[in-house]
Design a protein around this motif. Sequence first.
Motif, PDB file in Angstrom:
ATOM      1  N   LEU A   1      70.910  11.000  68.247  1.00 20.82           N
ATOM      2  CA  LEU A   1      71.219  10.736  66.781  1.00 20.82           C
ATOM      3  C   LEU A   1      71.782   9.158  66.800  1.00 20.82           C
ATOM      4  O   LEU A   1      71.807   8.477  67.629  1.00 20.82           O
ATOM      5  CB  LEU A   1      72.123  11.789  66.620  1.00 20.82           C
ATOM      6  CG  LEU A   1      71.959  13.138  66.170  1.00 20.82           C
ATOM      7  CD1 LEU A   1      72.963  13.980  65.894  1.00 20.82           C
ATOM      8  CD2 LEU A   1      70.808  13.078  65.362  1.00 20.82           C
TER       9      LEU A   1
ATOM     10  N   ASP B   1      77.605   8.175  63.053  1.00 18.28           N
ATOM     11  CA  ASP B   1      78.088   8.351  61.654  1.00 18.28           C
ATOM     12  C   ASP B   1      79.546   8.064  61.407  1.00 18.28           C
ATOM     13  O   ASP B   1      80.202   7.504  62.448  1.00 18.28           O
ATOM     14  CB  ASP B   1      77.627   9.456  61.201  1.00 18.28           C
ATOM     15  CG  ASP B   1      78.121  10.883  61.840  1.00 18.28           C
ATOM     16  OD1 ASP B   1      79.097  10.722  62.589  1.00 18.28           O
ATOM     17  OD2 ASP B   1      77.239  11.694  61.990  1.00 18.28           O
TER      18      ASP B   1
ATOM     19  N   GLU C   1      73.804   5.869  56.894  1.00 17.10           N
ATOM     20  CA  GLU C   1      73.892   6.713  58.056  1.00 17.10           C
ATOM     21  C   GLU C   1      73.524   8.098  57.850  1.00 17.10           C
ATOM     22  O   GLU C   1      72.746   8.946  58.585  1.00 17.10           O
ATOM     23  CB  GLU C   1      75.347   6.487  58.565  1.00 17.10           C
ATOM     24  CG  GLU C   1      75.746   5.331  59.310  1.00 17.10           C
ATOM     25  CD  GLU C   1      77.232   5.193  59.765  1.00 17.10           C
ATOM     26  OE1 GLU C   1      77.627   4.480  60.464  1.00 17.10           O
ATOM     27  OE2 GLU C   1      78.185   6.266  59.303  1.00 17.10           O
TER      28      GLU C   1
ATOM     29  N   GLN D   1      70.763   9.825  59.730  1.00 19.00           N
ATOM     30  CA  GLN D   1      71.005  10.812  60.320  1.00 19.00           C
ATOM     31  C   GLN D   1      70.197  12.318  60.170  1.00 19.00           C
ATOM     32  O   GLN D   1      69.821  13.008  61.305  1.00 19.00           O
ATOM     33  CB  GLN D   1      72.527  11.184  60.465  1.00 19.00           C
ATOM     34  CG  GLN D   1      73.098  12.094  61.270  1.00 19.00           C
ATOM     35  CD  GLN D   1      73.332  11.266  62.655  1.00 19.00           C
ATOM     36  OE1 GLN D   1      72.346  10.875  63.327  1.00 19.00           O
ATOM     37  NE2 GLN D   1      74.368  10.742  63.047  1.00 19.00           N
TER      38      GLN D   1
ATOM     39  N   ARG E   1      67.609  14.286  62.802  1.00 12.50           N
ATOM     40  CA  ARG E   1      67.712  15.430  63.224  1.00 12.50           C
ATOM     41  C   ARG E   1      66.502  16.199  63.191  1.00 12.50           C
ATOM     42  O   ARG E   1      66.482  17.495  63.596  1.00 12.50           O
ATOM     43  CB  ARG E   1      68.844  16.254  62.200  1.00 12.50           C
ATOM     44  CG  ARG E   1      70.390  15.891  62.399  1.00 12.50           C
ATOM     45  CD  ARG E   1      71.039  16.149  61.092  1.00 12.50           C
ATOM     46  NE  ARG E   1      70.926  17.468  60.685  1.00 12.50           N
ATOM     47  CZ  ARG E   1      71.732  18.612  61.001  1.00 12.50           C
ATOM     48  NH1 ARG E   1      72.587  18.410  62.097  1.00 12.50           N
ATOM     49  NH2 ARG E   1      71.491  19.856  60.679  1.00 12.50           N
TER      50      ARG E   1
END
Length: 269
Positions: free
Chosen positions: A136, A139, A223, A227, A231
Amino acid sequence: METVVLTFDQNKAILELNRPQALNAMDVQMLHELVDALRKIKESDASVVVIRGRGRGFSAGGDIKTMLAVDDPNQFQTVMNTIREMIMLLYTMPKITVSLIHGPAAGLGFSFALASDYLIATKEARLAMNFIGIGLIPDGGGHFFLAQRVGKAKAKHIIWEGKPMSADEAQQLGLVDFVVENEEQAEPFIASLQEKPLQAMIATKLLYVEQTKEELLRVLELETDAQQRMRQTEDHREGVRAFLEKRKPVFGGGREKVTASAAEKLGWE
């Protein structure tokens, strides 16, 4: 509130993360309670805010079990919106804020600490922007805060390496402002803040906040989008499996390991 403890001492607010059994990892309940606590602090008469963690560390970051349970894109967006509100409340807080770090401050926990005006770490603190370990990206504004403190080139390297740093190493990089032997040794500095012309200090802070808050909001938005894409990758799934199985992950190292749906979202196909 169960996962945070908020107390006031004259013109000082003390906000403590209170999931010591989980190294203060941030689950959905804690995120919401942090937002509530920060709102109360903002409306209070306090001029100085101290943030710390109970137990063996500041915060191990986002609670991975909670994040695994957030499969619905709408639910994910809701969680990220809560993180955005939490970070913006702390960054724009019209108070002088201090994060006092002992033990681990990792991932989202590190981003949260970086939103403060001062970072003070004890000798046994370990800091890491370690999202890369599960495929990842940072964040909680991690990209913004790292770039502010060390520049974009060095920020990239810190993110890509994801390795834990000692308090002294973090201070040498400019990520930590002071290193102390223990939390008690930070008290004289915190007490000295209460004797300064705080309104003038806060005015300077808000001047800089006004110049940069839109940039931070944009970074938080970027972000969130990135993200969500990460994922969907096989690298992320492998990173989580390895974390849960307590082994070293075996990442794909290229697009061949990315699922077709993720590749489409990434614009590779």
